[in-house]
Design an enzyme around this catalytic site. Structure first.
Site, PDB file in Angstrom:
ATOM      1  N   ARG A 172      -0.961  -2.353  -7.022  1.00 42.81           N
ATOM      2  CA  ARG A 172      -1.344  -3.012  -5.794  1.00 42.81           C
ATOM      3  C   ARG A 172      -2.274  -4.318  -6.282  1.00 42.81           C
ATOM      4  O   ARG A 172      -1.861  -5.700  -6.036  1.00 42.81           O
ATOM      5  CB  ARG A 172      -1.604  -2.899  -4.776  1.00 42.81           C
ATOM      6  CG  ARG A 172      -2.063  -3.994  -3.744  1.00 42.81           C
ATOM      7  CD  ARG A 172      -2.552  -2.906  -2.062  1.00 42.81           C
ATOM      8  NE  ARG A 172      -2.818  -3.947  -1.213  1.00 42.81           N
ATOM      9  CZ  ARG A 172      -2.117  -5.237  -0.400  1.00 42.81           C
ATOM     10  NH1 ARG A 172      -0.744  -4.632   0.315  1.00 42.81           N
ATOM     11  NH2 ARG A 172      -2.708  -5.366   0.736  1.00 42.81           N
ATOM     12  N   ARG A 217       0.575  -1.137  -0.059  1.00 39.29           N
ATOM     13  CA  ARG A 217      -0.092  -0.076   0.167  1.00 39.29           C
ATOM     14  C   ARG A 217       0.595   0.929   0.273  1.00 39.29           C
ATOM     15  O   ARG A 217       2.202   0.949   0.243  1.00 39.29           O
ATOM     16  CB  ARG A 217      -0.398  -0.322   1.364  1.00 39.29           C
ATOM     17  CG  ARG A 217      -2.040  -1.238   1.410  1.00 39.29           C
ATOM     18  CD  ARG A 217      -2.667  -0.981   2.787  1.00 39.29           C
ATOM     19  NE  ARG A 217      -3.408  -2.200   2.418  1.00 39.29           N
ATOM     20  CZ  ARG A 217      -3.317  -3.291   3.837  1.00 39.29           C
ATOM     21  NH1 ARG A 217      -2.152  -3.799   4.502  1.00 39.29           N
ATOM     22  NH2 ARG A 217      -3.980  -4.570   3.569  1.00 39.29           N
ATOM     23  N   LYS A 274      -2.231  -2.560   7.805  1.00 40.07           N
ATOM     24  CA  LYS A 274      -3.326  -2.424   9.078  1.00 40.07           C
ATOM     25  C   LYS A 274      -3.306  -2.664  10.673  1.00 40.07           C
ATOM     26  O   LYS A 274      -3.181  -3.555   9.782  1.00 40.07           O
ATOM     27  CB  LYS A 274      -4.580  -2.415   7.763  1.00 40.07           C
ATOM     28  CG  LYS A 274      -4.656  -1.571   7.048  1.00 40.07           C
ATOM     29  CD  LYS A 274      -6.113  -2.097   6.279  1.00 40.07           C
ATOM     30  CE  LYS A 274      -6.027  -1.241   4.689  1.00 40.07           C
ATOM     31  NZ  LYS A 274      -7.779  -1.398   3.449  1.00 40.07           N
ATOM     32  N   HIS A 321      -3.140  -9.621   3.838  1.00 38.09           N
ATOM     33  CA  HIS A 321      -4.761  -9.684   3.909  1.00 38.09           C
ATOM     34  C   HIS A 321      -4.900 -10.546   5.137  1.00 38.09           C
ATOM     35  O   HIS A 321      -4.195 -11.743   4.696  1.00 38.09           O
ATOM     36  CB  HIS A 321      -5.559 -10.315   2.364  1.00 38.09           C
ATOM     37  CG  HIS A 321      -5.829  -9.265   1.695  1.00 38.09           C
ATOM     38  ND1 HIS A 321      -6.572 -10.080   0.531  1.00 38.09           N
ATOM     39  CD2 HIS A 321      -6.011  -8.005   1.743  1.00 38.09           C
ATOM     40  CE1 HIS A 321      -6.111  -8.755  -0.670  1.00 38.09           C
ATOM     41  NE2 HIS A 321      -5.600  -7.439  -0.063  1.00 38.09           N
ATOM     42  N   HIS A 360      -3.344   1.905  -5.777  1.00 39.58           N
ATOM     43  CA  HIS A 360      -4.017   0.367  -5.494  1.00 39.58           C
ATOM     44  C   HIS A 360      -3.557   0.336  -6.795  1.00 39.58           C
ATOM     45  O   HIS A 360      -3.873  -1.128  -7.580  1.00 39.58           O
ATOM     46  CB  HIS A 360      -5.325   0.548  -5.403  1.00 39.58           C
ATOM     47  CG  HIS A 360      -5.297   0.483  -3.018  1.00 39.58           C
ATOM     48  ND1 HIS A 360      -4.274   0.337  -2.745  1.00 39.58           N
ATOM     49  CD2 HIS A 360      -6.183  -1.565  -3.587  1.00 39.58           C
ATOM     50  CE1 HIS A 360      -5.317  -0.056  -1.596  1.00 39.58           C
ATOM     51  NE2 HIS A 360      -5.473  -0.993  -1.952  1.00 39.58           N
ATOM     52  N   TYR A 411      -8.987 -11.538  -6.926  1.00 39.76           N
ATOM     53  CA  TYR A 411      -8.305 -11.860  -8.037  1.00 39.76           C
ATOM     54  C   TYR A 411      -8.173 -13.246  -8.869  1.00 39.76           C
ATOM     55  O   TYR A 411      -7.933 -13.339  -9.995  1.00 39.76           O
ATOM     56  CB  TYR A 411      -7.293 -11.784  -7.485  1.00 39.76           C
ATOM     57  CG  TYR A 411      -6.292 -10.186  -6.737  1.00 39.76           C
ATOM     58  CD1 TYR A 411      -6.532  -9.120  -7.485  1.00 39.76           C
ATOM     59  CD2 TYR A 411      -6.627 -10.243  -5.234  1.00 39.76           C
ATOM     60  CE1 TYR A 411      -6.700  -7.706  -7.033  1.00 39.76           C
ATOM     61  CE2 TYR A 411      -5.867  -8.711  -4.538  1.00 39.76           C
ATOM     62  CZ  TYR A 411      -6.225  -8.145  -5.651  1.00 39.76           C
ATOM     63  OH  TYR A 411      -5.738  -7.205  -5.140  1.00 39.76           O
TER      64      TYR A 411
END
Length: 321
Positions: A266, A159, A192, A289, A263, A298
């Site tokens: 990414r 990110r 995150k 994730h 993004h 994806y």
């Protein structure tokens, strides 16, 4: 301010403090929650409600409708933004019940709106190469920095906030791989919620980072005060997210690419890995994730591409006219 309203605002402050200290939510997420809950308090005040104990499920559902439909002071929100606000409100009421501030949870049965399923946008390898080639002259220290930044974003799936948050010490020195003998390097990202993950650095990104660290960063650092940041701006300070965004936007314009965001790189990283046969759980770890369900989107991109190729190439897949 009436006593009930004071208790209500105090409950919101306590909940946000809880998210900051105990849950370790990212600063941007907290800012969004604070904005969402401020709007919720305004909505409750408009209904004459000044205490969380007075809130009903109908009130919470009415707030969700207002989010989606808008009002004289706010435009309608999309499903994703409205969903985030509902999550904030549900969390507030759960917190209030757990802390004994209320005797019931009126938001328990209220569900966030379902967002439309959108496949991630990725660009082709050729477009990635065009983007990187459009950075600029290698004699310019900022061009060397920009190339290193973009190579890192695409080569690791980081990110943009993770990339600009890197310090030089987050890059591990190169060492021979025990199995192949080839030199490998890794980078430590803080994602995150403060979660850390370690991601390999490929040879293209590694070469770009080496060139930047040797030929460009010392000159940029001389203008600053000795910051440990990996990516520096022209004043020697840490490159901001806005600054990194501007780097990407300028390169995309020179490459003739439209609608490219941080993004996008990414998404391209993940899509190209899946296309190349990478296991979805490995991609999940590389992206950081929490759930493999997030990563599995994806695989849908790849399936759609396979359908297109099949429909165009197989003689019995074409629609007769």
């Amino acid at each position: 301010m009436p006593e009930g309203a004071t208790r209500l605002h105090s409950a919101v402050r306590g909940y946000l403090d809880h998210l900051t200290v105990e849950r370790g939510l990212a600063a941007n997420t907290l800012l969004s929650y604070r904005r969402d809950l401020r709007r919720y308090l305004e909505f409750l005040a408009g209904r004459g409600i000044g205490d969380l104990g007075e809130v009903s499920s109908e009130d919470v559902a009415g707030f969700v409708r207002t989010l989606r439909e808008g009002d004289p002071e706010h435009r309608p929100l999309g499903a994703n933004s409205a969903g985030r606000a509902v999550v904030a409100v549900r969390g507030l009421h759960r917190f209030a019940l757990r802390e004994g501030l209320t005797s019931h949870d009126p938001a328990h049965q209220v569900r966030p709106p379902t967002p439309p399923r959108r496949l991630p946008k990725a660009i082709t390898l050729e477009q990635v190469e065009a983007l990187l080639a459009a950075v600029g002259s290698e004699d310019d220290p900022r061009a060397l920095r920009d190339r290193a930044l973009l190579e890192l974003l695409y080569g690791t799936g980081a990110r943009i906030s993770e990339a600009v948050g890197l310090d030089v010490d987050d890059l591990t020195r190169l060492r021979p791989d025990a199995r192949t003998g080839a030199e490998v390097g890794v980078v430590r990202f803080r994602g995150k919620g403060g979660k850390e993950r370690v991601v390999p650095v490929g040879r293209y990104a590694r070469a770009a980072l080496d060139a930047y660290l040797v030929r460009a960063r010392p000159g940029l650092a001389a203008a600053g005060r000795g910051t440990p940041a990996l990516f520096l701006n022209a004043r020697g300070g840490r490159l901001t997210r806005q600054g990194a965004w501007a780097v990407l936007r300028a390169a995309a314009e020179r490459a003739g690419l439209s609608d490219v965001s941080p993004h996008t790189l990414r998404h391209s990283f993940a899509t190209h890995l899946i296309d190349g046969g990478a296991d979805v759980r490995v991609v999940q770890e590389l992206l950081g994730h929490a759930s493999v369900t997030t990563t599995q989107v994806y695989t849908l991109v790849t399936v759609d591409r396979l359908r297109e190729v099949y429909a165009a190439a197989h003689p019995r897949a074409r629609v007769s006219r």
